[in-house]
Design an enzyme around this catalytic site. Structure first.
Site, PDB file in Angstrom:
ATOM      1  N   THR A   1       0.835  -1.206   0.000  1.00 57.07           N
ATOM      2  CA  THR A   1       0.000   0.000   0.000  1.00 57.07           C
ATOM      3  C   THR A   1       0.870   1.257   0.000  1.00 57.07           C
ATOM      4  O   THR A   1       0.632   2.201  -0.762  1.00 57.07           O
ATOM      5  CB  THR A   1      -0.932  -0.007   1.228  1.00 57.07           C
ATOM      6  OG1 THR A   1      -1.746  -1.186   1.186  1.00 57.07           O
ATOM      7  CG2 THR A   1      -1.821   1.223   1.261  1.00 57.07           C
TER       8      THR A   1
ATOM      9  N   PHE B   1      -3.521   3.836   9.978  1.00 60.34           N
ATOM     10  CA  PHE B   1      -4.666   2.934   9.908  1.00 60.34           C
ATOM     11  C   PHE B   1      -5.893   3.629  10.494  1.00 60.34           C
ATOM     12  O   PHE B   1      -5.761   4.508  11.355  1.00 60.34           O
ATOM     13  CB  PHE B   1      -4.378   1.641  10.690  1.00 60.34           C
ATOM     14  CG  PHE B   1      -3.681   0.583   9.878  1.00 60.34           C
ATOM     15  CD1 PHE B   1      -4.346  -0.576   9.492  1.00 60.34           C
ATOM     16  CD2 PHE B   1      -2.365   0.743   9.482  1.00 60.34           C
ATOM     17  CE1 PHE B   1      -3.708  -1.554   8.738  1.00 60.34           C
ATOM     18  CE2 PHE B   1      -1.716  -0.223   8.741  1.00 60.34           C
ATOM     19  CZ  PHE B   1      -2.394  -1.377   8.363  1.00 60.34           C
TER      20      PHE B   1
END
Length: 555
Positions: free
Chosen positions: A72, A381
């Protein structure tokens, strides 16, 4: 909140011919697999006269079982560099079906930093892994057939080292007995399967520089030993030509795109805990020819993927990274601070601070052992709290750590522009890149160097079996090859329960084997297995497809 696959399916992709134009790839080099993926003919490497761009390696701290977002971050960084006007290519590994259907999920990025078509990349893609499995199993079939047909080479069935493979987590196949059913059905023997990404052929494909080099490497693969303990190779079985024929298209890198249209080469996929953990040399070299910057990744933590990228891949391919991005997550640092996996979503500042030594050890390895400039990317996150983000950035800066918050999962390239700016700055610095060990050191010296310098251990315990194998390999003049450590990804040590930055430990090497085709020695530690099993609740249970062929459940 949309899932990864829902995000990927919501974005309108550009035709692959347009992506090729963006990358500077003439259509004559393009072999299309539908509208959105293609292979690139290897002749482009000979005919492209561009000077090489800057090589950027993305690695990570010691991960949690769910992964920490290296892919990512790699994709988001590339999109961020594109946003600030840089000519950039990204080079990634292909996902294995084992993790896709197991516990970890796919490997095409996540959120708004993905490569697409996500479903294709995570499943059959262009068939590379099937070709690798076919070549592996052809060699196995030719080996057993040679024994059945008279065994002219005098192969000892008790000393066969070559296994069949399948790209699936299947513990039932780890140990099998085959050749049963009488004389016409082969010679009975104990056997077993590896997962395809652990096959030496995967490593060979990823380290080969051309079809000729591929064939030569395949011919050097050792499949077993004779009754007089001499090695037997694929070349002696006359298998290399047919294996190369199966792999000739798989050797060509695959061109796809990110969600934001950045060209991406996705090619090869060895695991970093049981193999060398990097995408193909060919794809990396092509990315360097096509972009002013080439962003690539290495699997798992920097003690595994980055060590092997630097000590094996860079050594073989003559590559020199311009800088390294070290991905850290708040949840992984909390785990290294003593928080159980089930509680990582809860704010815990004390545990977060306690986990920072893991980050610092990885960072010092990159900057002090390998002498490379590095920036820490804190991969944000959704469960991270503002207090936790503020604490990790503050503590890193207090310790003199070059740190940037990366929010590419939620914001794509826009969330990676600050990281991109820092990476561009680091790429302009000169560096004195060096290896962890020298070619001329003995096998034991190389393993000790990795354990002491990279893992922070006190030394190595070699089992009697490993001692015997080392002597045998050095007698066969394989002692100068680099070492590929097979070790748990969850700790610097060979014990996955030792979290953080442990000290005062020794690593036990229980087995040594040669990957003569790949060109490295594999040192097996702990309970590392080359055929994983599925978890109690595998991801496969949640994957489905509707009447229109739309896949759901991939993540």
């Amino acid at each position: 909140m949309k899932t990864d696959i829902e995000i990927a399916q919501s974005v309108e992709m550009s035709k692959i011919t347009e992506i090729a134009k963006t990358a500077g790839i003439d259509e004559k080099y393009l072999e299309q697999y539908g509208n959105y993926k293609a292979k690139v003919d290897l002749s482009i490497l000979k005919e492209n006269k561009n000077s090489d761009g800057k090589l950027i390696l993305v690695t990570a701290i010691t991960p949690t079982p769910a992964g920490e977002g290296k892919t990512t971050t790699t994709i988001g960084l590339a999109d961020g560099m594109k946003k600030i006007g840089k000519n950039v290519m990204v080079a990634l590994r292909e996902p294995s079906l084992g993790p896709v259907f197991g516990i970890k999920g796919g490997a095409a990025g996540g959120g708004y930093a993905q490569v697409v078509p996500m479903e294709d990349i995570n499943l059959h893609f262009t068939g590379d892994f099937h070709a690798i499995g076919a070549a592996n199993n052809l060699l196995a079939a030719m080996l057993d057939n040679h024994i059945h047909q008279g065994n002219a080479l005098g192969i000892d069935p008790r000393k066969i080292t070559w296994k069949r493979c399948v790209d699936m987590n299947d513990r039932q196949l780890r140990f099998v007995v085959d050749g049963l059913g009488g004389k016409v059905n082969g010679v009975p023997r104990e056997d077993g399967y590896d997962i395809t990404v652990a096959s030496e052929i995967m490593a060979v494909l990823c380290l080969a520089s051309s079809i000729t080099d591929l064939k030569e490497r395949l011919s050097r693969i050792i499949v077993g030993y004779t009754y007089s303990d001499e090695p037997v190779t694929a070349g002696q079985l006359n298998a290399a030509g047919a294996m190369t024929a199966l792999l000739k298209d798989a050797l060509k890198p695959n061109l796809v795109q990110t969600l934001e249209g950045t060209p991406a080469l996705v090619h090869g996929g060895p695991f970093a805990n049981i193999a060398h953990g990097c995408n193909s040399v060919i794809a990396t070299k092509l990315a360097l020819k096509l972009g002013d910057y080439a962003v690539t990744e290495a699997g798992f933590g920097a003690d595994l993927g980055a060590e092997k990228f630097l000590d094996i891949k860079c050594r073989f391919a003559g590559l020199k990274p311009a800088c390294v991005v070290l991905v850290a997550t708040i949840r992984a640092l909390k785990m290294h601070g003593g928080v159980p996996k089930t509680e990582l979503g809860t704010e815990n500042l004390a545990a977060l601070e306690k986990g920072i030594p893991n980050l610092l050890k990885h960072l010092s390895n990159i900057t002090d052992v390998y002498k490379l400039p590095c920036v820490v990317a804190v991969n944000k996150f959704p469960t991270d709290t503002d207090n936790e983000v503020e604490l990790i950035i503050k503590k890193c800066k207090e310790l003199g750590v070059n740190v940037v918050l990366s929010d590419v999962w939620a914001k794509g390239g826009e969330g990676g522009t600050e990281l991109a700016e820092e990476v561009v700055k680091l790429c302009e610095k000169d560096n004195d890149f060096t290896f962890c060990y020298d070619d001329n050191e003995s096998i034991k010296e190389k393993i000790n160097a990795i354990v002491k310098k990279i893992y922070g251990g006190d030394g190595v315990i070699f089992t009697k079996n490993a001692e015997t194998q080392i002597k045998k390999l050095e007698d066969l003049e394989y002692g100068k090859l680099p070492v590929c450590m097979a070790k748990t990804q969850y700790s610097f040590s060979d014990d996955m329960t030792k979290l953080g930055a442990p000290t005062g430990f020794e690593v036990t090497v229980r087995n040594i084997k040669i990957s003569a085709g790949a060109g490295f020695i594999v040192a097996l530690t702990g309970d590392i297995m080359t055929m994983p099993g599925l978890p109690k609740s595998p991801a496969a249970e949640r994957i489905d497809v509707d009447e229109n062929g739309i896949i759901t459940g991939l993540f």
